[in-house]
Write a protein that holds these residues in place. Structure first.
Motif, short mmCIF file in Angstrom:
data_model
loop_
_atom_site.label_atom_id
_atom_site.label_comp_id
_atom_site.label_asym_id
_atom_site.label_seq_id
_atom_site.Cartn_x
_atom_site.Cartn_y
_atom_site.Cartn_z
N PHE A 147 78.67 41.46 79.24
CA PHE A 147 78.12 40.00 78.70
C PHE A 147 78.87 39.54 76.53
N THR A 148 79.42 38.44 77.15
CA THR A 148 80.05 38.18 75.88
C THR A 148 79.35 36.87 75.26
N LEU A 149 77.97 36.63 76.66
CA LEU A 149 77.47 35.01 75.32
C LEU A 149 76.36 35.20 75.25
N TYR A 150 75.34 36.50 75.80
CA TYR A 150 74.18 36.36 76.19
C TYR A 150 73.80 38.20 75.39
N PRO A 151 73.11 38.64 75.15
CA PRO A 151 72.88 39.75 74.46
C PRO A 151 72.13 40.29 75.79
N PHE A 152 72.68 40.65 76.79
CA PHE A 152 72.07 41.37 77.94
C PHE A 152 73.01 43.03 78.04
N ASP B 219 74.49 51.33 80.15
CA ASP B 219 76.02 51.14 80.21
C ASP B 219 76.66 50.63 78.92
N PRO B 220 77.41 51.55 77.93
CA PRO B 220 78.16 50.44 76.52
C PRO B 220 78.97 50.00 77.46
N ASP B 221 79.80 49.68 78.75
CA ASP B 221 80.75 49.16 78.95
C ASP B 221 79.76 47.70 78.72
N THR B 222 79.06 47.42 79.68
CA THR B 222 78.21 46.13 80.17
C THR B 222 77.70 45.43 78.57
N ALA B 223 77.22 46.42 77.80
CA ALA B 223 76.67 46.09 76.62
C ALA B 223 76.96 44.35 76.04
N HIS B 224 76.76 43.35 75.08
CA HIS B 224 77.31 42.21 74.58
C HIS B 224 77.73 43.19 73.61
N PRO B 225 78.59 42.48 72.48
CA PRO B 225 78.47 43.52 71.27
C PRO B 225 77.80 43.24 70.03
N GLY C 193 71.21 56.54 75.83
CA GLY C 193 71.35 55.57 77.18
C GLY C 193 69.59 54.74 77.39
N LYS C 194 69.31 55.22 76.57
CA LYS C 194 67.47 54.60 77.39
C LYS C 194 66.79 54.14 76.17
N GLN C 195 67.66 53.22 74.81
CA GLN C 195 67.10 52.54 74.39
C GLN C 195 68.30 50.84 73.81
N VAL C 196 67.34 49.81 73.56
CA VAL C 196 68.81 48.99 72.97
C VAL C 196 67.99 47.91 72.40
N HIS C 197 68.34 47.89 71.59
CA HIS C 197 68.58 46.38 69.92
C HIS C 197 69.24 45.95 69.89
N ASP C 198 68.65 44.09 68.68
CA ASP C 198 70.19 43.85 68.45
C ASP C 198 70.14 44.77 66.97
N GLY C 199 72.30 44.42 66.77
CA GLY C 199 72.52 44.92 64.99
C GLY C 199 73.06 43.34 64.36
N VAL C 200 72.48 42.80 65.21
CA VAL C 200 72.72 41.63 64.50
C VAL C 200 74.28 40.89 63.84
N GLN D 49 67.04 39.24 66.75
CA GLN D 49 66.27 39.46 66.00
C GLN D 49 67.01 38.71 64.93
N GLU D 50 65.41 38.07 64.41
CA GLU D 50 65.68 36.97 62.88
C GLU D 50 64.82 37.78 61.59
N GLU D 51 65.28 37.66 60.35
CA GLU D 51 64.69 37.99 59.35
C GLU D 51 63.63 39.08 59.46
N GLY D 52 64.08 40.00 60.75
CA GLY D 52 63.34 41.58 61.14
C GLY D 52 62.39 41.29 61.67
N THR D 53 62.60 40.23 62.51
CA THR D 53 61.72 40.07 63.95
C THR D 53 62.25 40.49 65.15
N ASN D 54 60.96 40.77 66.00
CA ASN D 54 61.49 41.06 67.20
C ASN D 54 62.75 42.60 67.05
N SER D 55 63.14 43.39 66.39
CA SER D 55 64.17 44.28 65.92
C SER D 55 63.79 45.33 66.83
#
Length: 328
Positions: free
Chosen positions: A186-191, A153-159, A167-174, A310-316
């Motif tokens: 969610f506004t504090l953690y990437p949930f 649900d994009p309405d719940t996704a952290h910015p 709607g099947k995949q999610v990753h950190d966009g930095v 993700q940090e410097e490409g790790t966990n991307s």
């Protein structure tokens, strides 16, 4: 909402009773009984062999005693003979003592069962591990039948988070995206939560975690706090696994450390809402990871994903909600 917790792995086994995913007792006592019978049979055979050796030695000793007694009588008779020719002829065969065993070095030790017991325990462990794998494989096949089709649900996704179009995949966009205010977000953690929730029955879904170095997933209740830093525990409404460089754990207070499975690629999550069970599985290895049991659910539950940052490409790599491959 306290839960009782259970976990097991191939390295940890029991001869007594385990619970299957639906709470029914599954006994492995037959494996223990078989191992016990095999051990008892081995002990009997070893004892029988020891007794036979002792009996053979007794017979050998008795024969030596009889031979020496006969020889002693023969020598005694010969000492009284007056037939010198007979004496000389017979003495040749009597002058050298017959070969005898050095009985001071002979002993019959009680049989040692340490090696036998160790071999029996090793065999029992191997048998139990095979039985546990069969049980877990059957259990996983059962829960996979409760697969549900869920989308994020994009309405719940952290910015920070980027969701795929399906709607099947999610990753950190930095980058923090500017989004409309939304009390669901969610506004504090990437949930992020799914659009779908469940208030009864059983449901199951799988998430690919391949190439991730940090992630969290499971289920969460609808009323979880979304704008602050509440810790993930069963009391605050989270039933989740968390993986990072320190290992694998179940989020609770205190966290429950779990055996780290090599090359964990896909996690299955099963919930029995009515029975109060949340279980996690290593799908590729077909092994049960952990179960929280005895939970009390009073509101809708949502599948929950956190790809972390993700940090410097790790966990991307993304977390991917995957279709279930139900094997025969």
């Amino acid at each position: 909402m306290a839960c009782a917790n259970t976990s097991w792995s191939e390295e940890n086994f029991s001869c007594s009773i385990c619970l299957d995913v639906f709470g029914s007792p599954v006994t492995t006592a037959c494996c223990g009984e078989k191992g016990r019978d095999e051990f008892n049979q081995s002990v009997k055979e070893k004892l029988k062999s020891t007794v036979k050796r002792a009996e053979d030695l007794i017979k050998e000793l008795e024969q030596e005693i009889e031979d020496l007694t006969n020889r002693s009588s023969e020598v005694k008779r010969l000492s009284h003979t007056e037939d010198h020719l007979h004496f000389l002829q017979t003495f040749r065969s009597l002058k050298d003592p017959p070969p005898t065993r050095d009985w001071t070095t002979v002993e019959v030790r009680p049989p040692s069962y340490v090696g036998t017991l160790r071999r029996s325990l090793d065999q029992l462990e191997e048998t139990l591990n095979m039985e546990m794998k069969k049980l877990c494989d059957a259990e996983l096949k059962r829960v996979q039948k409760y697969e549900v089709d869920v989308t994020l649900d994009p309405d719940t996704a952290h910015p920070w988070l980027i969701l795929s179009e399906d709607g099947k995949q999610v990753h950190d966009g930095v980058v923090w995206k500017i989004l409309p205010d939304n009390t669901k977000r969610f506004t504090l953690y990437p949930f992020v939560l799914t659009r779908q929730s469940f208030s009864s029955g059983r449901f199951y879904f799988e998430v690919q975690v391949k190439d991730k170095t940090d992630w969290c997933l499971g289920v969460a209740r609808e009323s979880i706090y979304r704008t602050g830093g509440t810790w993930r525990t069963t009391e605050t409404g989270y039933w989740t696994l968390w993986y990072n460089e320190d290992g694998l754990l179940f989020d609770d207070d205190p966290p429950v450390d779990l055996p780290l499975r090599a090359e964990l690629q896909k996690v299955g999550v099963f919930v029995d809402y009515d029975e109060g069970v949340v279980s996690f599985y290593d799908v590729e290895a077909r092994v049960h990871i952990y179960s929280a049991t005895g939970c009390t659910f009073t509101e809708p539950l949502y599948p929950f994903l956190c790809p972390w940052i993700q940090e410097e490409g790790t966990n991307s790599a993304p977390l991917i909600i995957s279709p279930v491959n139900q094997t025969d």
